[in-house]
Design a protein around this motif. Structure first.
Motif, PDB file in Angstrom:
ATOM      1  N   PRO A  26       0.807  -1.225   0.000  1.00  0.00           N
ATOM      2  CA  PRO A  26       0.000   0.000   0.000  1.00  0.00           C
ATOM      3  C   PRO A  26       0.839   1.274   0.000  1.00  0.00           C
ATOM      4  N   ALA A  27       1.995   1.251   0.675  1.00  0.00           N
ATOM      5  CA  ALA A  27       2.863   2.433   0.668  1.00  0.00           C
ATOM      6  C   ALA A  27       3.427   2.673  -0.732  1.00  0.00           C
ATOM      7  N   CYS A  28       3.672   1.573  -1.470  1.00  0.00           N
ATOM      8  CA  CYS A  28       4.135   1.709  -2.860  1.00  0.00           C
ATOM      9  C   CYS A  28       3.041   2.333  -3.715  1.00  0.00           C
ATOM     10  N   GLY A  29       1.793   1.898  -3.492  1.00  0.00           N
ATOM     11  CA  GLY A  29       0.670   2.471  -4.228  1.00  0.00           C
ATOM     12  C   GLY A  29       0.531   3.954  -3.954  1.00  0.00           C
ATOM     13  N   SER A  30       0.679   4.340  -2.689  1.00  0.00           N
ATOM     14  CA  SER A  30       0.597   5.755  -2.325  1.00  0.00           C
ATOM     15  C   SER A  30       1.720   6.551  -2.980  1.00  0.00           C
ATOM     16  N   PHE A  31       2.934   5.982  -2.954  1.00  0.00           N
ATOM     17  CA  PHE A  31       4.070   6.654  -3.598  1.00  0.00           C
ATOM     18  C   PHE A  31       3.816   6.829  -5.088  1.00  0.00           C
ATOM     19  N   GLU A  32       3.374   5.774  -5.754  1.00  0.00           N
ATOM     20  CA  GLU A  32       3.178   5.846  -7.197  1.00  0.00           C
ATOM     21  C   GLU A  32       2.058   6.813  -7.579  1.00  0.00           C
ATOM     22  N   ARG A  33       0.973   6.792  -6.839  1.00  0.00           N
ATOM     23  CA  ARG A  33      -0.126   7.704  -7.175  1.00  0.00           C
ATOM     24  C   ARG A  33       0.278   9.161  -6.984  1.00  0.00           C
ATOM     25  N   SER A  34       1.199   9.416  -6.075  1.00  0.00           N
ATOM     26  CA  SER A  34       1.661  10.779  -5.827  1.00  0.00           C
ATOM     27  C   SER A  34       2.786  11.204  -6.762  1.00  0.00           C
ATOM     28  N   PHE A  35       3.643  10.251  -7.148  1.00  0.00           N
ATOM     29  CA  PHE A  35       4.879  10.621  -7.830  1.00  0.00           C
ATOM     30  C   PHE A  35       4.991  10.160  -9.283  1.00  0.00           C
TER      31      PHE A  35
END
Length: 285
Positions: free
Chosen positions: A98-107
């Motif tokens: 989930p942290a990877c998903g958050s990173f990707e959606r932001s960056f």
């Protein structure tokens, strides 16, 4: 009966008792040796089995096939962007993280722009450890599907689609190969029989396992792990918190005085048969 005869019979009985005692002691020794031998054999067999099991556990898995354009040691890295870019962003991600998903959606929009400007190449390491923690197959099947997209020349677009549609990590929706195939419909040109077969057959399963083993041997223990030219920048670079604006600033500072690389291909990753060092521009119509 004379005392002499009586003494003779007593000696004979004593000798018989002594002889019987010797035989019984010998029999007990033989029995102990036999039992000890069996135990030794069992122990030796257990040791051999233990060594075999341990060897099987520790035996490194060498991928039998890697997606086109993969690079690095044993071709375990998927590079996106110009190979001659002056800076390298290294990203370790798990499709279920989930942290990877958050990173990707932001960056991901910022990263895509940096790639397309020839400022940075991104080296992706697709790890799959969440399956081990939570059960299921979403990490492994998701990583394989991404490798299939790379093989078809559509890694970046499919990667962005996958993380935009990432389920809760406990749902394991990516454990459904059909879900992974359905998401490919959002990437023009990806949903082909070849891609479907690659996903359904888990074509790059051995490669996915090898990438995870490589991660296990590294000093990195969580995802996302993000490095700029080898320096950790997530969640901070020094005292500065990562943000899209700071990422651009950090890349521009690292590239100061350097020639920019070949512009990226706006979503196309290396096509089958190409290498990471080749230009990835799509062919002219």
């Amino acid at each position: 009966m004379s005392e002499k005869n009586r003494e003779g019979k007593r000696n004979a009985r004593d000798k018989m008792r002594e002889s019987r005692a010797v035989e019984e002691a010998k029999a007990r020794r033989n029995k102990k040796l036999a039992v000890g031998g069996v135990v030794a054999v069992v122990i030796a067999a257990a040791v051999v089995v233990g060594v075999v099991v341990q060897n099987q556990r520790s035996k490194p898995e060498t991928p039998t096939a890697a997606p086109a354009g993969a690079s690095g040691d044993k071709n375990l890295v998927i590079p996106v962007g110009g190979a001659d870019a002056p800076s390298t962003l290294t990203v370790y991600e798990d499709p279920r993280c989930p942290a990877c998903g958050s990173f990707e959606r932001s960056f991901s929009p910022t990263v895509d722009q940096l790639e397309d400007a020839g400022k940075v190449r991104v080296d992706y390491h697709l790890v799959s450890f969440i399956d081990r923690s939570l059960g299921g197959n979403g990490s492994k099947y998701g990583a394989n599907a991404l490798a299939c997209a790379q093989d078809a020349g559509h890694f970046r677009d499919y990667h962005d689609v996958l993380y935009r549609n990432q389920p809760d990590e406990t749902a394991d929706s990516f454990g459904s190969k059909q879900t992974l195939i359905d998401l490919a419909k959002q990437v023009p040109g990806l949903d082909t029989p070849a891609f479907q077969s690659c996903v359904n057959d888990n074509t790059f399963g051995g490669w996915v396992s090898a990438v995870q083993q490589d991660f296990d041997k590294s000093s990195y223990k969580s995802t996302p792990t993000v490095l700029l030219n080898g320096e950790a920048i997530y969640p901070k670079k020094g005292d500065e918190q990562i943000s899209p604006e700071n990422l651009v600033k950090w890349v521009d500072a690292a590239n100061q005085g350097k020639t920019l690389g070949t512009p990226g291909s706006h979503g196309q990753s290396p096509a089958p048969g190409s290498t990471a060092g080749e230009s990835n521009n799509p062919p002219s119509p």
